[in-house]
Write an enzyme that holds these catalytic residues in place. Structure first.
Site, PDB file in Angstrom:
ATOM      1  N   PRO A 276      -1.776   0.558   2.495  1.00  0.00           N
ATOM      2  CA  PRO A 276      -2.650   1.485   2.140  1.00  0.00           C
ATOM      3  C   PRO A 276      -2.359   2.942   2.058  1.00  0.00           C
ATOM      4  O   PRO A 276      -1.560   3.361   2.837  1.00  0.00           O
ATOM      5  CB  PRO A 276      -3.898   0.967   3.058  1.00  0.00           C
ATOM      6  CG  PRO A 276      -3.191   0.716   4.008  1.00  0.00           C
ATOM      7  CD  PRO A 276      -1.952  -0.008   3.573  1.00  0.00           C
ATOM      8  N   GLY A 277      -2.607   3.613   0.971  1.00  0.00           N
ATOM      9  CA  GLY A 277      -2.511   5.138   1.073  1.00  0.00           C
ATOM     10  C   GLY A 277      -3.683   5.720   1.163  1.00  0.00           C
ATOM     11  O   GLY A 277      -4.119   6.406   2.231  1.00  0.00           O
ATOM     12  N   TYR A 318      -7.053  13.069 -13.326  1.00  0.00           N
ATOM     13  CA  TYR A 318      -7.756  11.388 -13.383  1.00  0.00           C
ATOM     14  C   TYR A 318      -9.530  11.778 -13.561  1.00  0.00           C
ATOM     15  O   TYR A 318      -9.941  10.850 -13.128  1.00  0.00           O
ATOM     16  CB  TYR A 318      -7.712  10.920 -12.012  1.00  0.00           C
ATOM     17  CG  TYR A 318      -6.376  10.708 -11.424  1.00  0.00           C
ATOM     18  CD1 TYR A 318      -5.405   9.908 -12.055  1.00  0.00           C
ATOM     19  CD2 TYR A 318      -5.634  11.400 -10.443  1.00  0.00           C
ATOM     20  CE1 TYR A 318      -4.140   9.722 -11.379  1.00  0.00           C
ATOM     21  CE2 TYR A 318      -4.552  11.288  -9.917  1.00  0.00           C
ATOM     22  CZ  TYR A 318      -3.694  10.614 -10.441  1.00  0.00           C
ATOM     23  OH  TYR A 318      -2.380  10.599 -10.170  1.00  0.00           O
ATOM     24  N   CYS A 346      -4.818  29.865 -16.214  1.00  0.00           N
ATOM     25  CA  CYS A 346      -5.031  29.872 -17.686  1.00  0.00           C
ATOM     26  C   CYS A 346      -5.121  28.469 -18.500  1.00  0.00           C
ATOM     27  O   CYS A 346      -4.133  28.521 -19.235  1.00  0.00           O
ATOM     28  CB  CYS A 346      -4.187  30.773 -18.275  1.00  0.00           C
ATOM     29  SG  CYS A 346      -3.964  32.096 -17.257  1.00  0.00           S
ATOM     30  N   GLU A 347      -6.006  27.577 -17.983  1.00  0.00           N
ATOM     31  CA  GLU A 347      -6.197  26.510 -18.825  1.00  0.00           C
ATOM     32  C   GLU A 347      -7.686  26.082 -18.632  1.00  0.00           C
ATOM     33  O   GLU A 347      -8.175  25.732 -17.555  1.00  0.00           O
ATOM     34  CB  GLU A 347      -5.232  25.269 -18.330  1.00  0.00           C
ATOM     35  CG  GLU A 347      -3.773  25.499 -18.181  1.00  0.00           C
ATOM     36  CD  GLU A 347      -3.052  24.428 -18.599  1.00  0.00           C
ATOM     37  OE1 GLU A 347      -3.472  23.565 -19.056  1.00  0.00           O
ATOM     38  OE2 GLU A 347      -1.674  24.466 -18.280  1.00  0.00           O
ATOM     39  N   TYR A 375      -3.119  12.279  -2.282  1.00  0.00           N
ATOM     40  CA  TYR A 375      -2.733  12.768  -3.637  1.00  0.00           C
ATOM     41  C   TYR A 375      -3.353  14.373  -3.998  1.00  0.00           C
ATOM     42  O   TYR A 375      -3.805  14.616  -4.880  1.00  0.00           O
ATOM     43  CB  TYR A 375      -3.181  11.719  -4.782  1.00  0.00           C
ATOM     44  CG  TYR A 375      -2.888  10.356  -4.623  1.00  0.00           C
ATOM     45  CD1 TYR A 375      -1.423  10.060  -4.683  1.00  0.00           C
ATOM     46  CD2 TYR A 375      -3.765   9.454  -3.993  1.00  0.00           C
ATOM     47  CE1 TYR A 375      -0.842   8.826  -4.219  1.00  0.00           C
ATOM     48  CE2 TYR A 375      -3.249   8.012  -3.664  1.00  0.00           C
ATOM     49  CZ  TYR A 375      -2.031   7.819  -3.668  1.00  0.00           C
ATOM     50  OH  TYR A 375      -1.390   6.860  -3.390  1.00  0.00           O
TER      51      TYR A 375
HETATM   52  C1  LIG Z   1       0.621   4.210  -4.928  1.00  0.00           C
HETATM   53  C2  LIG Z   1       0.886   2.779  -4.249  1.00  0.00           C
HETATM   54  C3  LIG Z   1       0.311   2.377  -3.036  1.00  0.00           C
HETATM   55  C4  LIG Z   1      -0.695   3.192  -2.326  1.00  0.00           C
HETATM   56  O1  LIG Z   1      -1.917   3.137  -3.101  1.00  0.00           O
HETATM   57  P1  LIG Z   1      -3.379   3.475  -2.705  1.00  0.00           P
HETATM   58  O2  LIG Z   1      -4.281   3.579  -3.803  1.00  0.00           O
HETATM   59  O3  LIG Z   1      -3.011   5.188  -2.374  1.00  0.00           O
HETATM   60  O4  LIG Z   1      -3.727   2.778  -1.575  1.00  0.00           O
HETATM   61  C5  LIG Z   1       0.903   1.327  -2.454  1.00  0.00           C
HETATM   62  N1  LIG Z   1       1.732   0.658  -2.879  1.00  0.00           N
HETATM   63  C6  LIG Z   1       2.529   0.818  -4.005  1.00  0.00           C
HETATM   64  C7  LIG Z   1       3.558   0.037  -4.537  1.00  0.00           C
HETATM   65  C8  LIG Z   1       2.340   2.152  -4.725  1.00  0.00           C
HETATM   66  O5  LIG Z   1       2.715   2.497  -5.900  1.00  0.00           O
END
Ligand SMILES: *Cc1c(COP(=O)(O)O)cnc(C)c1O
Length: 421
Positions: A276-277, A318, A346-347, A375
């Site tokens: 998870p990120g 996005y 300027c966009e 992100y």
């Molecule tokens: C981007 C990515 C993640 C994390 O994605 P999240 O949406 O931030 O949880 C995990 N594994 C891989 C291989 C990724 O490219």
């Protein structure tokens, strides 16, 4: 849940007033909450309780050294996608056996770096990559532990730019060819197959695609084992979505996700990894900005703020929504106004929100973008020669700058003139 709440009419990060940070650091800036980062990691760790597992933070979502250290100390592994990220986690003291290397374009140099410095596993994404890794490992006289990333061809039903698990995406090998590719890997020297990897996309707000993908991985595990491969580890990727708007229905909880993992692959006796990120870092950060002008347009009001698309690109890239709130809480009954909230670049793409209702604000007021931890800072640039904005970490009643804003001179000094000038 996060730790950005109003207290006595002032937005705080844990026990620190955002206004106080702004007065010290200047705007715009990112601010992260230690307690929120740790809490979110813990939710995943608890969700997998009962299975051997490692929660690897996808550090591409937020890669500051201080954040890495907070999560590593809480027990997280790290998912890296480049040599630079590998160097960063090593610099933060994360041991190699907790580092997973993902990514579709690993270079031989990056492989060498990780094999020398220590690595838990490479998530290999193609046959040519497999061949290069085999050669590099053989040259170094070591075995590279690998999983192969399979593309399960499920629709993650998320934004096209962050869907990765359909057959048209560049990621992984088609699951239909997995047995053949595993057989090739087994025949190559220097590679040690340890499991399977899958990651179907980001910001998934429904668990069904995960369920479909993990069922396919479970079937594949049994097939590959029958073919004689050792499948001891399943890396199930990241991608669980977060609520970007308080008005939306809440995305699934880590506990539901954990239950799904146990239901689909729990019987296989594999060690489970997840990556998870966003779910860890997203709601652990705010971006804070000051209103420069309130400008009357022909049919609308513009809020021109001192942050821009180069500081937070998600809305432009996005079409992302971020809740934007005043740092000084509006008194009940304060008039509302409808604004287009824009930056100075300027966009026309430098627009954070259109037709957004906010309590009336004035030049000099501070606003905070919620859910900006993931992100955000990592995708920032210096477009328009706007220096990268600082990052601040809060821990209870303390705060510290964890990446300083460069001065104009520092920014300019990164350019060098050729000798003929
Ligand atoms: C981007 C990515 C993640 C994390 O994605 P999240 O949406 O931030 O949880 C995990 N594994 C891989 C291989 C990724 O490219």
């Amino acid at each position: 849940m996060d730790h950005f709440l109003y207290k006595d009419g002032q937005l705080q990060a844990e026990d620190v007033a955002i206004a106080e940070i702004a007065a010290t650091v200047g705007t715009p800036f990112y601010v992260y909450s230690t307690a929120t980062l740790v809490r979110h990691f813990q939710l995943f760790d608890d969700a997998l309780d009962g299975l051997p597992h490692l929660v690897c933070f996808a550090m591409k979502s937020l890669s500051n050294q201080a954040v890495i250290k907070v999560l590593a100390e809480a027990g997280a592994g790290m998912d890296v996608v480049s040599g630079g990220e590998y160097a960063r986690v090593k610099a933060a003291g994360v041991p190699g056996d907790r580092i997973v290397f993902s990514g579709v374009g690993k270079t031989a140099d990056e492989m060498r770096m990780a094999l020398t410095g220590g690595i838990r596993q490479f998530n290999v994404e193609s046959e040519p990559e497999m061949q290069v890794l085999s050669r590099v490992a053989t040259e170094l006289g070591v075995e590279a532990p690998i999983t192969i990333r399979v593309n399960p061809d499920v629709d993650a039903k998320t934004h096209a730019k962050i869907a990765t698990g359909k057959s048209e995406n560049k990621f992984g090998i088609p699951i239909s060819r997995a047995r053949e590719v595993y057989a090739m890997a087994a025949a190559l020297p220097g590679l040690k197959i340890i499991g399977i990897d899958v990651h179907i996309g980001s910001q998934l707000t429904d668990l069904t695609p995960f369920e479909l993908a993990y069922q396919k991985v479970a079937e594949l595990t049994e097939q590959l084992r029958a073919d004689g491969h050792t499948i001891d580890r399943l890396d199930l990727g990241g991608g669980l979505g977060i609520p970007y708007s308080t008005s939306n229905q809440a995305p699934p909880l880590p506990s539901d996700y954990g239950a799904l993992i146990k239901r689909t692959v729990g019987h296989l006796g594999c060690e489970i990894e997840i990556e998870p990120g966003r779910m860890i870092s997203g709601n652990a950060g705010l971006m804070v900005s000051e209103v420069i002008y309130v400008k009357d347009g022909e049919d609308r009001q513009f809020l021109i703020i001192d942050a821009a698309m180069n500081d937070l690109i998600r809305p432009a890239m996005y079409d992302a929504h971020h809740d934007i709130v005043p740092v000084v809480e509006a008194e009940p009954g304060t008039d509302k106004a409808t604004y287009d909230i824009v930056g100075p670049v300027c966009e026309s793409g430098d627009t954070f929100a259109k037709g957004r209702d906010l309590p009336k604000v004035q030049a000099g007021d501070l606003v905070a973008f919620r859910s900006a931890g993931a992100y955000g800072a990592v995708m920032a640039s210096e477009y328009n020669s706007r220096p990268l904005i600082p990052e601040v970490l809060v821990h209870e009643d303390q705060f510290a700058v964890i990446r300083a804003r460069p001065t104009f001179d520092e920014m300019i000094a990164r350019d060098t003139l050729p000798s003929w000038m």
